[in-house]
Design an enzyme around this catalytic site. Structure first.
Site, short mmCIF file in Angstrom:
data_model
loop_
_atom_site.label_atom_id
_atom_site.label_comp_id
_atom_site.label_asym_id
_atom_site.label_seq_id
_atom_site.Cartn_x
_atom_site.Cartn_y
_atom_site.Cartn_z
N ASP A 29 0.82 -1.22 0.00
CA ASP A 29 0.00 0.00 0.00
C ASP A 29 0.85 1.26 0.00
O ASP A 29 2.07 1.21 0.16
CB ASP A 29 -0.97 0.00 1.20
CG ASP A 29 -0.29 -0.44 2.51
OD1 ASP A 29 0.95 -0.43 2.57
OD2 ASP A 29 -1.01 -0.80 3.45
N ASP B 281 -7.19 -2.43 14.41
CA ASP B 281 -8.58 -2.72 14.04
C ASP B 281 -8.69 -4.01 13.21
O ASP B 281 -9.73 -4.29 12.63
CB ASP B 281 -9.20 -1.53 13.27
CG ASP B 281 -8.53 -1.25 11.93
OD1 ASP B 281 -7.56 -1.97 11.56
OD2 ASP B 281 -8.96 -0.31 11.23
N HIS C 85 -6.99 -4.82 10.49
CA HIS C 85 -6.79 -4.72 9.03
C HIS C 85 -5.49 -5.39 8.58
O HIS C 85 -4.54 -5.50 9.34
CB HIS C 85 -6.86 -3.27 8.54
CG HIS C 85 -5.71 -2.39 8.95
ND1 HIS C 85 -5.84 -1.04 9.14
CD2 HIS C 85 -4.40 -2.66 9.21
CE1 HIS C 85 -4.67 -0.52 9.47
NE2 HIS C 85 -3.78 -1.48 9.52
N GLU D 153 -9.59 -1.83 5.59
CA GLU D 153 -10.23 -1.48 6.86
C GLU D 153 -11.48 -2.34 7.08
O GLU D 153 -11.95 -3.00 6.14
CB GLU D 153 -10.60 0.01 6.84
CG GLU D 153 -9.40 0.95 6.65
CD GLU D 153 -8.48 1.02 7.87
OE1 GLU D 153 -8.35 0.02 8.61
OE2 GLU D 153 -7.87 2.08 8.08
P1 PGA Z 1 2.42 -1.28 12.62
O1 PGA Z 1 1.21 -1.24 11.58
O2 PGA Z 1 3.34 -2.36 12.16
O3 PGA Z 1 3.05 0.08 12.53
O4 PGA Z 1 1.83 -1.56 13.96
C1 PGA Z 1 0.62 -2.44 11.20
C2 PGA Z 1 -0.56 -2.17 10.28
O5 PGA Z 1 -1.28 -1.17 10.47
O6 PGA Z 1 -0.79 -2.98 9.38
#
Ligand code: PGA
Length: 258
Positions: A67, A136, A138, A143
């Site tokens: 992404d 959350d 994802h 999302e």
């Molecule tokens: P993070 O993000 O590794 O910074 O915790 C993970 C994500 O949002 O997929």
């Protein structure tokens, strides 16, 4: 799903690097799907070490990132282009033309998303996809309520994600609201999936993804539908798993398995 619990984030990263190295050793021109965020940083450090100390070779590897924020240029310090360059690509011998990251600044997102999907296909599909998990639930920027069949497209970030990621920006107002992301359906087509999670803040999301129902409310739960999905998590991220003892039992008994 195979669940591997490690004592801390360092061990999680080292185990993940072993999985990546195994793929590259058996297929030097493998296609890797890569993730950004804090979670894979230790993995990338370990891969850089293996490249420098052990000659792990990326000269034939192709990568596709999950992404990118919409509106951030490649040079923006919070863009995922910049992140990947700084934290992995500039330290290894991967050819620049083999690196694919969604564009956050294209003038035609629809065409770009189609092109991105086509490139994954043209390269023979992703052999191993690295994934983090949001608080959350994802994966990539899919999302809650993202279709489990979704393809690469623009998503509006959830308030929770914007708040979680505000730590990288001067304020929450500066976090982009939109992102371009591989879909859950795109991710599920990779031959192997490797989900990483560390820290207590991920415990609920990990439990929901691994042991909860398959639901678009927790897009990481879609990994349950994949026949070669593995989660490597540290003890804190594993702390809400109901079947924790069983996962550790499986690992302990693995060497004697018929
Ligand atoms: P993070 O993000 O590794 O910074 O915790 C993970 C994500 O949002 O997929």
């Amino acid at each position: 799903m195979e669940i591997i619990v490690r004592d801390n984030a360092d061990q999680m990263s080292r185990s993940a690097a072993t999985v990546v190295a195994r793929v590259l050793n058996s297929k030097p021109n493998a296609v890797l799907g890569l993730a950004t965020g804090s979670t894979p940083l230790g993995l990338y450090k370990e891969l850089i070490r293996m490249h420098k100390d052990e000659g792990l070779d990326f000269s034939q590897v192709t990568t596709f990132n999950l992404d990118e924020y919409v509106g951030l240029t490649k040079k923006h310090p919070q863009s995922y282009h910049y992140f990947m360059h700084e934290n992995l690509f500039k330290h290894i011998n991967i050819p620049t033309q083999n690196i694919y990251i969604p564009s956050g600044t294209t003038d035609n997102y629809e065409a770009f998303c189609e092109w991105y999907e086509d490139q994954i296909e043209r390269c023979g599909g992703i052999d191993l996809q690295i994934l983090g998990i949001g608080s959350d639930g994802h994966i990539a920027f899919n999302e809650p309520t993202s279709s489990l069949g979704s393809r690469t497209r623009i998503k509006t970030l959830a308030k929770q994600t914007i708040d979680d990621n505000a730590r990288f920006f001067d304020s929450a107002e500066e976090v982009p609201i939109y992102a371009i992301t591989m879909g859950v359906g795109t991710i599920l087509e990779a031959r192997k999936l490797l989900l990483l999670a560390n820290g207590r803040a991920k415990a609920a999301a990990v439990a929901a993804a691994v042991e909860g129902p398959v639901t678009s409310m927790i897009t990481a739960s879609a990994l349950q539908l994949h026949h070669e999905a593995m989660a490597i998590v540290d003890r804190e991220a594993a702390s809400s798993l109901r079947m924790l003892e069983y996962y550790e039992w499986i690992q302990a008994k693995m060497p004697d398995a018929p």
